[in-house]
Design an enzyme around this catalytic site. Structure first.
Site, PDB file in Angstrom:
ATOM      1  N   HIS A 238       0.826  -1.207   0.000  1.00 43.24           N
ATOM      2  CA  HIS A 238       0.000   0.000   0.000  1.00 43.24           C
ATOM      3  C   HIS A 238       0.865   1.264   0.000  1.00 43.24           C
ATOM      4  CE1 HIS A 238      -3.534   2.422   0.195  1.00 43.24           C
ATOM      5  NE2 HIS A 238      -2.842   3.203   0.996  1.00 43.24           N
ATOM      6  N   HIS A 265       3.190  10.832   2.500  1.00 46.04           N
ATOM      7  CA  HIS A 265       2.740  11.842   1.529  1.00 46.04           C
ATOM      8  C   HIS A 265       3.530  13.152   1.658  1.00 46.04           C
ATOM      9  CE1 HIS A 265      -0.443   9.281   0.242  1.00 46.04           C
ATOM     10  NE2 HIS A 265      -1.061   9.305   1.404  1.00 46.04           N
TER      11      HIS A 265
END
Ligand SMILES: [Zn+2]
Length: 303
Positions: A238, A265
């Site tokens: 993931h 992120h």
């Protein structure tokens, strides 16, 4: 195995409904074919004049819980799994319409988007794809986190994660993002969270839509989802999916090897800014035939 050298879009309009991970609201998403050199653009159909936000790293306004892009006060949140799917399937041009501010979370992976696009079909367009081709390494390291991009003849990505948890510990995964590899190896890997974090976020009105239907939730020493994991190393897969989505915000595919360690992120986004600043480390080029040796097939572009 080969990378598509022509730009691609979808064959026909398609869509789905689901809930937003953070808002908990139902949202409808429609994907429409787009012309060459259009890129990936989000459209807020619920707002006056249908504002458009291009999916580019310079439109990123928040990376704390999800990747959020915005323009003139209008935002679209949690774009990363859809972006990963589009990059993984080598889709260059598409219109993404939403009737709310958040992309539906679906099952927490990119699997439902991938199936939807493959059912609609992918169409090759009459224009060459433009690639970022690495000429020399670019690296960013800070507080134990690392991202590097290295010259290569294809698009490769390698991720390492490390968590102080008996069910995760150290995991690593490396793939070449070509043909059906994304669909088969990465697209179904779900987002994950620790139970105490999920409870904390819900207390503050975040992750309202989060449930065992759209995330792997881990307690002290067990996975709470009844079906367990989809891949033995679903966690790192993931993370790799998230990285593919984050790097696609450069706006063009990369020909190079991306290596990340303990990144997320926010750090991926910091790397994208460095990447774009280091204009002497890459060129933008088209490939005439990906099966030929790279040095014979590249054609420089002016940008
Ligand atoms: Zn994710």
């Amino acid at each position: 195995m080969s990378i598509p050298t022509q730009q691609r879009t979808i064959n026909r309009e398609t869509g789905c409904s689901g809930i937003g991970l953070h808002s908990g609201k139902t949202v409808h998403l429609t994907l429409k074919p787009a012309p060459v050199n259009h890129g990936i653009k989000f459209v807020r159909k619920d707002l006056p004049d249908d504002p458009v936000i291009p999916a580019r790293f310079n439109r990123v306004v928040d990376t704390s819980l999800a990747t959020v892009i915005g323009s003139d006060g209008v935002i679209v949140s949690t774009i990363e799994h859809l972006m990963a799917c589009l990059a993984g399937l080598s889709i260059d041009n598409i219109i993404v319409e939403l009737d709310s501010y958040e992309v539906p979370v679906m099952d927490g992976s990119a699997g439902p988007f991938t199936s939807m696009i493959l059912a609609a079909g992918i169409r090759e367009q009459d224009a060459s794809r433009h690639f970022f081709v690495l000429e020399e390494p670019i690296e960013l390291e800070q507080d134990g986190k690392f991202v590097g991009a290295y010259p290569d003849t294809t698009f490769k990505i390698s991720c390492n994660i490390e968590f102080e948890h008996p069910l995760i510990r150290k995991q690593s995964c490396s793939i070449e993002v070509v043909d059906c590899i994304f669909e088969r190896e990465i697209s179904s890997a779900r987002t994950f969270g620790f139970l105490h974090e999920v409870e904390y976020m819900k207390q503050y009105g975040l992750a309202r839509g989060g449930s065992l239907d759209n995330a792997v939730v881990i307690d002290k020493n067990q996975i709470l989802n009844k079906g367990g994991l989809r891949y033995r190393d679903e966690f790192v897969r993931h993370k790799l999916l998230d990285c593919i989505g984050d790097f696609s915000l450069l706006g063009m595919p990369i020909l190079g090897h991306i290596v990340t360690s303990k990144s997320g992120h926010a750090f991926n986004h910091a790397f994208l800014e460095k990447f774009f600043r280091k204009k002497t480390s890459w060129q933008t080029k088209t490939l005439h035939n990906s099966s030929d040796p790279l040095h014979k097939t590249v054609k420089s572009l002016a940008i």
